[in-house]
Design a protein around this motif. Structure first.
Motif, mmCIF file in Angstrom:
data_model
loop_
_atom_site.group_PDB
_atom_site.id
_atom_site.type_symbol
_atom_site.label_atom_id
_atom_site.label_comp_id
_atom_site.label_asym_id
_atom_site.label_seq_id
_atom_site.Cartn_x
_atom_site.Cartn_y
_atom_site.Cartn_z
ATOM 1 N N UNK A 1 -5.715 1.688 -9.354
ATOM 2 C CA UNK A 1 -5.505 0.248 -9.482
ATOM 3 C C UNK A 1 -5.281 -0.436 -8.136
ATOM 4 N N UNK A 2 -5.069 0.344 -7.088
ATOM 5 C CA UNK A 2 -4.755 -0.230 -5.781
ATOM 6 C C UNK A 2 -6.000 -0.775 -5.090
ATOM 7 N N UNK A 3 -5.771 -1.632 -4.141
ATOM 8 C CA UNK A 3 -6.855 -2.134 -3.307
ATOM 9 C C UNK A 3 -7.220 -1.063 -2.285
ATOM 10 N N UNK A 4 -8.412 -1.149 -1.733
ATOM 11 C CA UNK A 4 -8.831 -0.173 -0.722
ATOM 12 C C UNK A 4 -7.858 -0.178 0.448
ATOM 13 N N UNK A 5 -7.396 1.018 0.799
ATOM 14 C CA UNK A 5 -6.512 1.149 1.950
ATOM 15 C C UNK A 5 -5.035 1.047 1.650
ATOM 16 N N UNK A 6 -4.656 0.672 0.407
ATOM 17 C CA UNK A 6 -3.236 0.579 0.078
ATOM 18 C C UNK A 6 -2.656 1.981 -0.098
ATOM 19 N N UNK A 7 -1.535 2.294 0.555
ATOM 20 C CA UNK A 7 -0.911 3.617 0.382
ATOM 21 C C UNK A 7 -0.414 3.823 -1.048
ATOM 22 N N UNK A 8 -0.390 5.084 -1.474
ATOM 23 C CA UNK A 8 0.018 5.420 -2.839
ATOM 24 C C UNK A 8 1.460 5.871 -2.935
ATOM 25 N N UNK A 9 2.132 6.095 -1.802
ATOM 26 C CA UNK A 9 3.406 6.805 -1.888
ATOM 27 C C UNK A 9 4.533 6.006 -2.508
ATOM 28 N N UNK A 10 4.367 4.714 -2.752
ATOM 29 C CA UNK A 10 5.397 3.957 -3.462
ATOM 30 C C UNK A 10 5.222 3.970 -4.971
ATOM 31 N N UNK A 11 4.132 4.598 -5.458
ATOM 32 C CA UNK A 11 3.881 4.663 -6.898
ATOM 33 C C UNK A 11 4.632 5.823 -7.528
ATOM 34 N N UNK A 12 4.810 5.762 -8.843
ATOM 35 C CA UNK A 12 5.248 6.931 -9.579
ATOM 36 C C UNK A 12 4.148 7.990 -9.477
ATOM 37 N N UNK B 1 6.914 -2.786 -0.400
ATOM 38 C CA UNK B 1 7.497 -1.694 0.360
ATOM 39 C C UNK B 1 7.150 -1.771 1.835
ATOM 40 N N UNK B 2 7.942 -1.072 2.650
ATOM 41 C CA UNK B 2 7.717 -1.086 4.084
ATOM 42 C C UNK B 2 8.353 -2.301 4.727
ATOM 43 N N UNK C 1 3.678 -3.518 3.067
ATOM 44 C CA UNK C 1 2.393 -2.827 3.229
ATOM 45 C C UNK C 1 1.918 -2.126 1.956
ATOM 46 N N UNK C 2 2.814 -1.913 0.996
ATOM 47 C CA UNK C 2 2.421 -1.178 -0.216
ATOM 48 C C UNK C 2 3.349 -1.565 -1.367
ATOM 49 N N UNK C 3 2.918 -1.340 -2.618
ATOM 50 C CA UNK C 3 3.806 -1.586 -3.753
ATOM 51 C C UNK C 3 4.800 -0.440 -3.887
ATOM 52 N N UNK C 4 6.042 -0.768 -4.158
ATOM 53 C CA UNK C 4 7.093 0.239 -4.243
ATOM 54 C C UNK C 4 7.814 0.130 -5.579
ATOM 55 N N UNK C 5 7.891 1.245 -6.291
ATOM 56 C CA UNK C 5 8.528 1.316 -7.605
ATOM 57 C C UNK C 5 9.851 2.091 -7.519
ATOM 58 N N UNK C 6 10.588 2.097 -8.620
ATOM 59 C CA UNK C 6 11.862 2.813 -8.683
ATOM 60 C C UNK C 6 11.714 4.261 -9.085
ATOM 61 N N UNK C 7 10.697 4.953 -8.573
ATOM 62 C CA UNK C 7 10.481 6.370 -8.911
ATOM 63 C C UNK C 7 11.671 7.229 -8.517
ATOM 64 N N UNK C 8 12.452 6.769 -7.531
ATOM 65 C CA UNK C 8 13.584 7.523 -7.014
ATOM 66 C C UNK C 8 14.821 7.414 -7.886
ATOM 67 N N UNK C 9 14.823 6.437 -8.801
ATOM 68 C CA UNK C 9 15.933 6.314 -9.737
ATOM 69 C C UNK C 9 17.063 5.411 -9.305
ATOM 70 N N UNK C 10 16.878 4.569 -8.294
ATOM 71 C CA UNK C 10 17.975 3.741 -7.790
ATOM 72 C C UNK C 10 17.842 2.264 -8.150
ATOM 73 N N UNK C 11 16.835 1.895 -8.965
ATOM 74 C CA UNK C 11 16.647 0.501 -9.356
ATOM 75 C C UNK C 11 16.684 0.392 -10.877
ATOM 76 N N UNK C 12 17.862 0.583 -11.435
ATOM 77 C CA UNK C 12 18.026 0.623 -12.887
ATOM 78 C C UNK C 12 17.744 -0.726 -13.548
ATOM 79 N N UNK C 13 17.216 -0.624 -14.746
ATOM 80 C CA UNK C 13 17.072 -1.777 -15.632
ATOM 81 C C UNK C 13 17.967 -1.614 -16.855
#
Length: 384
Positions: free
Chosen positions: A95-106, A146-147, A151-163
């Motif tokens: 779903x990312x644009x060309x060149x967008x890093x993936x490391x902020x995704x789940x 993120x960054x 520079x990139x989309x960043x999600x709460x994969x790490x568990x620190x952004x509770x809903x």
């Protein structure tokens, strides 16, 4: 004399012949270089791993947290057992644009992955007594930039952004998966320590604002699956969000009774030790003695059938948070908690941001409530 000259001439002629012969001889090929050694395989692929077990002692000492071997696993980065798309409509790499890093995704790691490794004996072979896992609780659904410059989309994969502190995040699995993890760990004499956050909830995002109907917009609301167009960074969504107006719309989020935040109708975080927020996250007002209603965003989730959260009559913000956490001990029998940013949970009214007397009182209260449910429970807190 003449004989000596003749010998010298003959020697020169012989040397010339030998040099010419050497020039006509093909040189021997250079030896081929030795190939680079093969890299060492990872431990899981090494036929010599795990090593031969040591001889068991005649008497195994009773378990003590004082000498426990604790393994930390970030669920999302450990083992993916399903290879399914990310939950809640979160972005996937395609779903990312060309060149967008993936490391902020789940990235797909899940609770069954941990259970699988326990059953395989991976942790037992390492001598692990306790498994400390990143929070499996439901995180914000959307992304933030993120960054340093979005520079990139960043999600709460790490568990620190509770809903929602009462639900398992579907990226990690289900309540049944969590129950199986705890049960399997206990069968293998491994204790489960849960990472939890009680200092702050997660950020507002485009997806969460649209999905749970809160927050103001500068113009028409963005669609919940919006991503910035080419040429714009992942902070561009802030240009479309009105943080200063429409107090009623923002009151549908956590409300000013629950958190400090730099938005309309909320107590201002400011820059002093008492009121500043961590990385611009909303800051729970855990020091308030005033009872609060259930946070509006959680009321909305419950009405949508997306949460099992319940009202707690006459409960303060602190009591809601402690109650939610202790419920995981009561319902699933987990063995302890690692509290994120524990020295900042309650700041002093005298301006002390860390290790205030009020904070120690909060920890003592939490400890008493937890030990009432699980006398042998363990608590450790992050401090720096």
């Amino acid at each position: 004399m003449r004989r000596s000259k003749l010998r010298n001439v003959f020697s020169l002629l012989l040397a010339a012949v030998l040099i010419l012969a050497a020039c006509e001889t093909e040189p021997e090929p250079a030896p081929e270089p030795e190939p680079d050694p093969e890299p060492e395989p990872f431990a899981v692929e090494n036929p010599e791993f795990p090593p031969d077990p040591v001889e068991e002692p005649d008497e195994v000492p009773e378990f003590s947290w004082d000498n426990a071997t604790v393994y930390f696993a970030m669920i999302d980065r450990f083992l993916d057992t399903t290879d399914e798309p990310n939950a809640y409509g979160r972005l996937n790499p395609e779903d990312l644009r060309d060149g967008d890093p993936e490391y902020g995704l789940f990235q797909g790691g899940d609770l069954p992955g941990l259970t699988q490794r326990i059953e395989e004996g991976y942790f037992t072979d390492l001598g692990v007594d306790a498994l400390w896992i990143s929070s499996p609780l439901e995180q914000i659904h959307g992304w933030v930039g993120g960054g340093s410059g979005g520079e990139f989309p960043s999600y709460g994969y790490h568990g620190y952004w509770h809903l929602d502190w009462t639900e398992i995040d579907r990226n990690f699995g289900t309540e049944e998966d969590f129950a199986e993890l705890v049960e399997t760990a206990h069968e293998h004499e491994i204790r489960i320590v849960l990472d939890v956050v009680i200092n702050h909830p997660g950020y507002n995002t485009v997806m969460d604002q649209r999905r749970f109907d809160f927050g103001g917009w500068t113009d028409e609301p963005l669609p919940e699956d919006w991503i910035p167009p080419e040429g714009e960074d992942w902070l561009a969504h802030h240009d479309y969000i009105d943080y200063d107006g429409d107090e009623e719309a923002w009151d549908n989020w956590w409300s000013g009774d629950w958190v400090r935040a730099g938005i309309a109708g909320y107590p201002e975080p400011g820059t002093d030790p008492l009121t500043e927020s961590l990385e611009y996250l909303p800051d729970f007002i855990t020091e308030s003695p005033e009872p609060v209603d259930l946070a509006p965003v959680l009321q909305t989730k419950r009405e949508m059938g997306k949460s099992s959260v319940e009202e707690r009559p006459d409960a303060t913000v602190r009591e809601y948070l402690i109650g939610w956490i202790v419920d995981w001990v009561r319902e699933y029998g987990i063995d302890g908690f690692r509290i994120d940013a524990i020295q900042h949970v309650v700041e002093s009214e005298g301006g002390v941001i860390a290790n205030a007397a009020e904070n120690y009182a909060w920890v003592a209260d939490f400890n008493a409530r937890l030990r009432a449910r699980h006398p042998g429970a363990f608590i450790v807190g992050e401090t720096w």
